[in-house]
Design a protein around this motif. Structure first.
Motif, PDB file in Angstrom:
ATOM      1  N   LYS A  16       0.840  -1.209   0.000  1.00 41.50           N
ATOM      2  CA  LYS A  16       0.000   0.000   0.000  1.00 41.50           C
ATOM      3  C   LYS A  16       0.868   1.250   0.000  1.00 41.50           C
ATOM      4  O   LYS A  16       0.593   2.227  -0.715  1.00 41.50           O
ATOM      5  CB  LYS A  16      -0.932  -0.009   1.213  1.00 41.50           C
ATOM      6  CG  LYS A  16      -1.889   1.177   1.247  1.00 41.50           C
ATOM      7  CD  LYS A  16      -2.751   1.170   2.491  1.00 41.50           C
ATOM      8  CE  LYS A  16      -3.570   2.447   2.577  1.00 41.50           C
ATOM      9  NZ  LYS A  16      -4.364   2.509   3.825  1.00 41.50           N
ATOM     10  N   LEU A  19       2.229   1.692  -3.448  1.00 43.11           N
ATOM     11  CA  LEU A  19       1.205   2.219  -4.356  1.00 43.11           C
ATOM     12  C   LEU A  19       0.973   3.711  -4.134  1.00 43.11           C
ATOM     13  O   LEU A  19       0.801   4.475  -5.082  1.00 43.11           O
ATOM     14  CB  LEU A  19      -0.110   1.460  -4.157  1.00 43.11           C
ATOM     15  CG  LEU A  19      -0.239   0.124  -4.899  1.00 43.11           C
ATOM     16  CD1 LEU A  19      -1.485  -0.603  -4.435  1.00 43.11           C
ATOM     17  CD2 LEU A  19      -0.302   0.342  -6.404  1.00 43.11           C
ATOM     18  N   ASN A  20       0.972   4.135  -2.879  1.00 41.52           N
ATOM     19  CA  ASN A  20       0.809   5.559  -2.581  1.00 41.52           C
ATOM     20  C   ASN A  20       1.915   6.388  -3.216  1.00 41.52           C
ATOM     21  O   ASN A  20       1.673   7.456  -3.798  1.00 41.52           O
ATOM     22  CB  ASN A  20       0.797   5.794  -1.060  1.00 41.52           C
ATOM     23  CG  ASN A  20      -0.550   5.509  -0.434  1.00 41.52           C
ATOM     24  OD1 ASN A  20      -1.582   5.652  -1.090  1.00 41.52           O
ATOM     25  ND2 ASN A  20      -0.557   5.106   0.816  1.00 41.52           N
ATOM     26  N   HIS A 110      -4.209   2.193 -10.190  1.00 44.58           N
ATOM     27  CA  HIS A 110      -3.485   2.154  -8.919  1.00 44.58           C
ATOM     28  C   HIS A 110      -4.426   2.409  -7.740  1.00 44.58           C
ATOM     29  O   HIS A 110      -4.288   1.782  -6.685  1.00 44.58           O
ATOM     30  CB  HIS A 110      -2.360   3.199  -8.923  1.00 44.58           C
ATOM     31  CG  HIS A 110      -1.107   2.723  -9.600  1.00 44.58           C
ATOM     32  ND1 HIS A 110      -1.124   2.144 -10.837  1.00 44.58           N
ATOM     33  CD2 HIS A 110       0.193   2.733  -9.197  1.00 44.58           C
ATOM     34  CE1 HIS A 110       0.110   1.830 -11.190  1.00 44.58           C
ATOM     35  NE2 HIS A 110       0.931   2.189 -10.205  1.00 44.58           N
ATOM     36  N   LYS A 114      -5.176  -0.099  -4.673  1.00 43.85           N
ATOM     37  CA  LYS A 114      -5.078   0.370  -3.282  1.00 43.85           C
ATOM     38  C   LYS A 114      -6.347   0.037  -2.501  1.00 43.85           C
ATOM     39  O   LYS A 114      -6.287  -0.378  -1.339  1.00 43.85           O
ATOM     40  CB  LYS A 114      -4.816   1.882  -3.288  1.00 43.85           C
ATOM     41  CG  LYS A 114      -4.692   2.500  -1.906  1.00 43.85           C
ATOM     42  CD  LYS A 114      -4.508   4.005  -2.021  1.00 43.85           C
ATOM     43  CE  LYS A 114      -4.609   4.680  -0.667  1.00 43.85           C
ATOM     44  NZ  LYS A 114      -4.501   6.149  -0.761  1.00 43.85           N
TER      45      LYS A 114
END
Length: 529
Positions: A16, A19-20, A110, A114
């Motif tokens: 996560k 991805l951020n 994305h 998430k």
């Protein structure tokens, strides 16, 4: 949670974060390729159905303060199918380019990944699921309603003709449910009557404009009936949002969870909590009572309830040890005071004060309270001094009754006014009661002056006036000196009699009135209801 599950959670958490970072890099590239000075991102909050500001980025990828917009702005919605993740806000139009479309698609992808990770981390996409139960003739209506609800709340929506197929899911403790019936007549409600009576969820019925069906639903405890001719999605939305907090904190076991908090430290919340538990256990021998000490200062309940100044195990050890199990819990901090009265003593180390405020502890505590509800009929939580900390704010929502202990001095009343205002804004007014401890102490202000300062209406004034405990320093002082409960060692004291009266008046138990003479022999054969 076993080691494999923990490792999976850690991996998902790291992914996560990755991805951020990738989303931020893609947004930075979007700013650069669009020749913008900056963009702002607003995240969609599905529980409140609003967009919350998250951050703003410039073309160098730096986060900047939220810009002020004086002219026209433009939104680019980030969504997949009907699931909305948020929107990008920019202050001027940009030309449509193939590379920008591809970039936006990658950003959306994305955000979708998430969202899936968040499901794994939280074990659920939302705090509730929605079931639409429909008559066959209303299937098309049901399909449209399902799509609309999914878009409104970003949550799981299940449509079915038979709610009984999902009985095991509805009995689960981890997720709350909303059940919407779409009916042409009352046959399906009649058919599901026993199921409905056994549910403790929010139920909404959409049906014909028929008063008899509406009345029948009311008899089953269904408060929300909407005429199908007047139906609008906003009606459902407002009902769900208005009852969201109640839905998330419903107690599924019919037990009573009482939170007791003092407006300041040393005002008597622990004394009242411990003695109330002992009175409940004495007057309700067939009921099981649990006392939980959640004071965020060094606990003293262990001196009274287990006679141990330095307990080896406390609430931290118990909550971290395992799930609720009487036998194993007795080895890890659960104390059996009498056959139907158990207690969990509070923290002893200053370092634990920070730990009990962490989300990981609060989550485990709520799981423990939920699972122990099968066994305990009354759970009394001593919350110590009132404040708006993460732990206490969570428990204010969870308890069925919240007792706020105060005194009649001007400083206490002023602080109570601020705290009561916060409780009312949080929607907790109806579950709040006030216990006026030592109301006849020197320098105490009058009840009328206190209720005037608190801006109370007539009903609130009555409640404020009923739960008063006089100053009983002599009896309580003696019990404190020897670390004894007044309910056991000063049974005829003013304090115990008044606390006993408060519990009886609030409906926790009812004592049989004994006749003045020759009642002892016959009272032996009587049983309290």
């Amino acid at each position: 949670m076993d080691l494999n599950e923990y490792q999976k959670k850690m991996e998902a958490s790291e992914l996560k974060k990755t991805l951020n970072n990738q989303i931020l890099e893609l947004l930075e590239l979007f700013v650069d390729l669009s020749d913008l000075d900056y963009l702002s991102f607003y995240k969609f909050d599905y529980e409140y159905n609003v967009f919350d500001y998250e951050y703003s980025l410039n073309k160098d990828g730096d986060k900047i303060d939220k810009p002020e917009h004086f002219g026209k702005t433009y939104r680019i919605k980030i969504k997949k199918d009907k699931l909305i993740y948020g929107y990008i806000l920019i202050d001027r139009r940009i030309k449509s380019k193939k590379i920008l479309k591809r970039l936006l698609n990658k950003i959306k992808k994305h955000f979708h990944e998430k969202k899936q990770l968040e499901k794994k981390l939280l074990d659920s996409d939302a705090s509730f699921n929605i079931y639409v139960v429909y008559d066959e003739e209303l299937k098309a209506f049901s399909d449209n309603l399902k799509s609309g609800l999914k878009a409104l709340f970003n949550t799981e929506v299940i449509s079915t003709k038979d709610i009984a197929l999902y009985s095991s899911q509805l009995k689960g403790k981890d997720t709350k449910h909303i059940i919407i019936y779409l009916v042409e007549d009352q046959n399906k409600i009649v058919q599901d009557e026993q199921i409905i009576k056994g549910l403790n969820e929010l139920i909404i019925v959409i049906g014909p404009n028929d008063h008899s069906i509406s009345m029948y639903c009311g008899k089953l405890g269904i408060e929300n009936y909407i005429s199908i001719n007047e139906f609008k999605a906003e009606n459902i939305k407002s009902i769900i949002l208005d009852t969201r907090k109640e839905l998330l904190t419903k107690n599924k076991y019919g037990n009573k969870i009482i939170g007791i908090t003092g407006i300041t430290g040393g005002i008597g919340s622990t004394t009242i909590s411990m003695n109330a538990c002992d009175l409940l256990s004495t007057n309700l021998p067939e009921k099981n009572i649990l006392y939980i000490d959640l004071s965020n200062t060094k606990a003293i309940s262990n001196l009274f309830l287990e006679g141990n100044p330095l307990p080896e195990k406390t609430i931290v050890d118990l909550i971290n040890s395992s799930e609720f199990n009487i036998e194993s819990n007795l080895e890890n901090g659960l104390i059996k005071r009498k056959e139907n009265f158990y207690c969990i003593t509070g923290i002893q180390k200053h370092i634990d004060k920070e730990y009990i405020e962490r989300d990981v502890f609060i989550e485990k505590l709520l799981e423990y309270i939920s699972s122990s509800s099968d066994y305990f009929n009354f759970i009394v939580i001593d919350l110590g001094e009132a404040d708006a900390s993460n732990l206490k704010s969570t428990l204010y929502d969870v308890v069925n009754d919240l007792w706020v202990i105060t005194e009649m001095s001007l400083p206490h009343t002023s602080k109570l006014k601020t705290f009561y205002s916060l409780l009312k804004r949080a929607g907790l007014k109806d579950k709040t009661s006030f216990v006026i401890n030592r109301f006849d102490s020197k320098n105490a202000i009058s009840i009328s002056d206190a209720t005037s300062i608190l801006n109370m209406n007539d009903d609130e004034k009555k409640l404020f006036n009923e739960m008063k405990i006089p100053n009983d320093y002599e009896d309580l002082g003696s019990c404190w000196n020897y670390c004894k409960l007044a309910s056991e060692h000063a049974k005829n004291s003013i304090f115990v009699k008044k606390l006993d009266s408060i519990l009886e008046n609030k409906g926790f138990y009812k004592k049989e009135k004994k006749s003045e003479t020759k009642s002892s022999l016959f009272s032996f054969f009587k049983k309290s209801k």
